[in-house]
Design a protein around this motif. Structure first.
Motif, mmCIF file in Angstrom:
data_model
loop_
_atom_site.group_PDB
_atom_site.id
_atom_site.type_symbol
_atom_site.label_atom_id
_atom_site.label_comp_id
_atom_site.label_asym_id
_atom_site.label_seq_id
_atom_site.Cartn_x
_atom_site.Cartn_y
_atom_site.Cartn_z
ATOM 1 N N UNK A 35 0.796 -1.229 0.124
ATOM 2 C CA UNK A 35 -0.015 -0.091 0.078
ATOM 3 C C UNK A 35 0.973 1.282 -0.048
ATOM 4 N N UNK A 36 0.472 2.189 -0.791
ATOM 5 C CA UNK A 36 1.433 3.470 -0.768
ATOM 6 C C UNK A 36 1.215 4.319 0.734
ATOM 7 N N UNK A 37 0.352 4.345 1.165
ATOM 8 C CA UNK A 37 -0.075 5.164 2.266
ATOM 9 C C UNK A 37 0.227 4.404 3.793
ATOM 10 N N UNK A 38 0.072 3.147 3.710
ATOM 11 C CA UNK A 38 0.158 2.197 4.968
ATOM 12 C C UNK A 38 1.201 1.142 5.169
ATOM 13 N N UNK A 39 1.832 1.009 6.306
ATOM 14 C CA UNK A 39 2.761 -0.199 6.175
ATOM 15 C C UNK A 39 1.866 -1.259 6.359
ATOM 16 N N UNK A 40 2.462 -2.512 6.274
ATOM 17 C CA UNK A 40 1.670 -3.547 6.134
ATOM 18 C C UNK A 40 0.959 -4.026 7.473
ATOM 19 N N UNK A 41 1.667 -3.661 8.542
ATOM 20 C CA UNK A 41 0.994 -3.972 9.716
ATOM 21 C C UNK A 41 -0.164 -3.006 10.039
ATOM 22 N N UNK A 42 -0.142 -1.712 9.380
ATOM 23 C CA UNK A 42 -1.348 -0.800 9.407
ATOM 24 C C UNK A 42 -2.222 -1.275 8.676
ATOM 25 N N UNK A 43 -1.903 -1.918 7.585
ATOM 26 C CA UNK A 43 -2.918 -2.612 6.688
ATOM 27 C C UNK A 43 -3.515 -3.759 7.429
ATOM 28 N N UNK A 98 2.024 -0.716 16.000
ATOM 29 C CA UNK A 98 1.015 -1.091 14.771
ATOM 30 C C UNK A 98 0.856 -2.744 14.998
ATOM 31 N N UNK A 99 1.975 -3.367 15.121
ATOM 32 C CA UNK A 99 1.842 -4.796 15.007
ATOM 33 C C UNK A 99 1.350 -5.303 16.105
ATOM 34 N N UNK A 100 1.538 -4.578 17.317
ATOM 35 C CA UNK A 100 0.952 -4.932 18.567
ATOM 36 C C UNK A 100 -0.334 -4.660 18.684
ATOM 37 N N UNK A 101 -0.837 -3.693 18.207
ATOM 38 C CA UNK A 101 -2.688 -3.393 18.032
ATOM 39 C C UNK A 101 -2.997 -4.319 17.112
ATOM 40 N N UNK A 102 -2.466 -4.561 15.699
ATOM 41 C CA UNK A 102 -3.258 -5.630 15.168
ATOM 42 C C UNK A 102 -3.307 -6.715 15.821
ATOM 43 N N UNK A 103 -2.140 -7.432 16.460
ATOM 44 C CA UNK A 103 -2.437 -8.699 17.110
ATOM 45 C C UNK A 103 -3.702 -8.755 18.289
ATOM 46 N N UNK A 104 -3.504 -7.585 18.819
ATOM 47 C CA UNK A 104 -4.450 -7.516 19.958
ATOM 48 C C UNK A 104 -5.992 -7.424 19.475
#
Length: 334
Positions: A35-43, A98-104
């Motif tokens: 994604x041009x706007x988001x990292x993979x973890x944000x996505x 971002x990774x911690x949030x996505x997992x949670x």
């Protein structure tokens, strides 16, 4: 330089080597254009929040079944509380927030209706033990998006699968969510039990109260501050031995006074009965299952398809289906 590349550059400059870096992710099951706007973890976060299974969490039991007040935790509120604890600690420890949030946010997507009573009900019906953490991974890999799954990154998937159970997550962010989950539910369950009148503050053992205090926010703060101090600069996420001991005491106390309390859990036998009767019914009436379960039925078997369908139900949807199938309707003249 795209917004994503700027964010990845920021991580490279600010996060230590032991933190997860989006640019170094092990990728997805199916390769995609970044994604041009988001990292993979944000996505990953966005995909989870927009998933149907995430929305259903608002109508799934945490501990108190069908409470009469709007202020008891649901599975959704628990998920958000885990997310906030994980993100706060991740920032303090210079881990990937971002990774911690996505997992949670994704850790309980596979939880059944009626809390752990539903998990026990399905486990008894399946040839292999049913666990909500394995089902959460199945939701994001296989069940969402009409069978395509969310195609999350390896790191988010690993953290979801390892937030509970015997296997430790491969990232510090995943290990952090494991601790955040326990901190969130232990402190919240005290708060809800006090609200319900099942516990009084004086009932909590003095060895716990002397360390954690008598306020909900204070209990969380003591755990989080200790976790940060004990984990800073280390290759693992841990509490200090005294706080690990307090957490174990608190968990044992809640099992004795809440999780096995007939007053709190008295209706759970009915919930188990509802899910198991639904399981047997759908196993015998596959034509009554939604069409999107057909590929699972054909490729993985009837029990797996029925289990996936029932595990995804909310409390009220399960009750409605049970009443529709098993409770006779009143006769009306037409």
């Amino acid at each position: 330089m795209t917004l994503r590349e700027r964010a990845e550059k920021w991580e490279q400059e600010r996060l230590p080597p032991y933190a997860a870096h989006a640019a170094q992710s092990r990728g997805r099951i199916r390769a995609e254009e970044p994604c041009p706007a988001r990292t993979c973890f944000q996505r990953d976060i966005d995909r989870i929040v927009h998933a149907k299974s995430f929305r259903r969490l608002m109508h799934k039991t945490q501990v108190f079944l069908n409470p009469g007040s709007d202020h008891y935790r649901t599975r959704m509120i628990h998920t958000l509380e885990v997310s906030r604890i994980a993100r706060t600690a991740a920032r303090a420890l210079s881990l990937n927030e971002d990774l911690a949030e996505g997992i949670a946010l994704g850790h309980d997507l596979g939880h059944t209706p009626f809390g752990h009573a539903g998990e026990s009900a399905l486990s008894a019906m399946m040839p292999d033990k049913f666990t909500h953490y394995q089902q959460s991974l199945r939701v994001v890999d296989r069940l969402e998006q009409g069978g395509k799954g969310l195609n999350l990154t390896f790191e988010t998937r690993d953290g979801i699968a390892c937030h509970s159970g015997p296997v430790r997550a491969g990232t510090l962010e995943g290990q952090l969510v494991h601790k955040a989950d326990r901190i969130a539910y232990l402190t919240a369950d005290i708060d809800d039990a006090l609200r319900a009148g099942v516990l009084a503050t004086a009932d909590i053992p003095s060895s716990i109260r002397e360390v954690l205090g008598d306020k909900h926010s204070g209990r969380i703060n003591v755990f989080v501050q200790d976790l940060i101090a004990s984990s800073a600069g280390k290759p693992e996420i841990t509490l200090s031995p005294p706080l690990e001991s307090v957490m174990a005491q608190l968990r044992a106390f809640l099992f004795a006074r809440i999780y096995r309390n007939p007053e709190v859990k008295g209706e759970e036998a009915k919930a188990v009965d509802i899910l198991q009767k639904l399981f047997v019914y759908y196993l015998s009436h596959p034509d009554k299952l939604p069409p999107d379960t057909r590929p699972i039925w054909e490729s993985e078997g009837a029990e797996r398809a029925v289990c996936d369908y029932i595990a995804g139900m909310t409390d009220r949807y399960a009750v409605n289906r049970f009443e529709e199938i098993f409770v006779p309707r009143g006769w009306e003249r037409t």
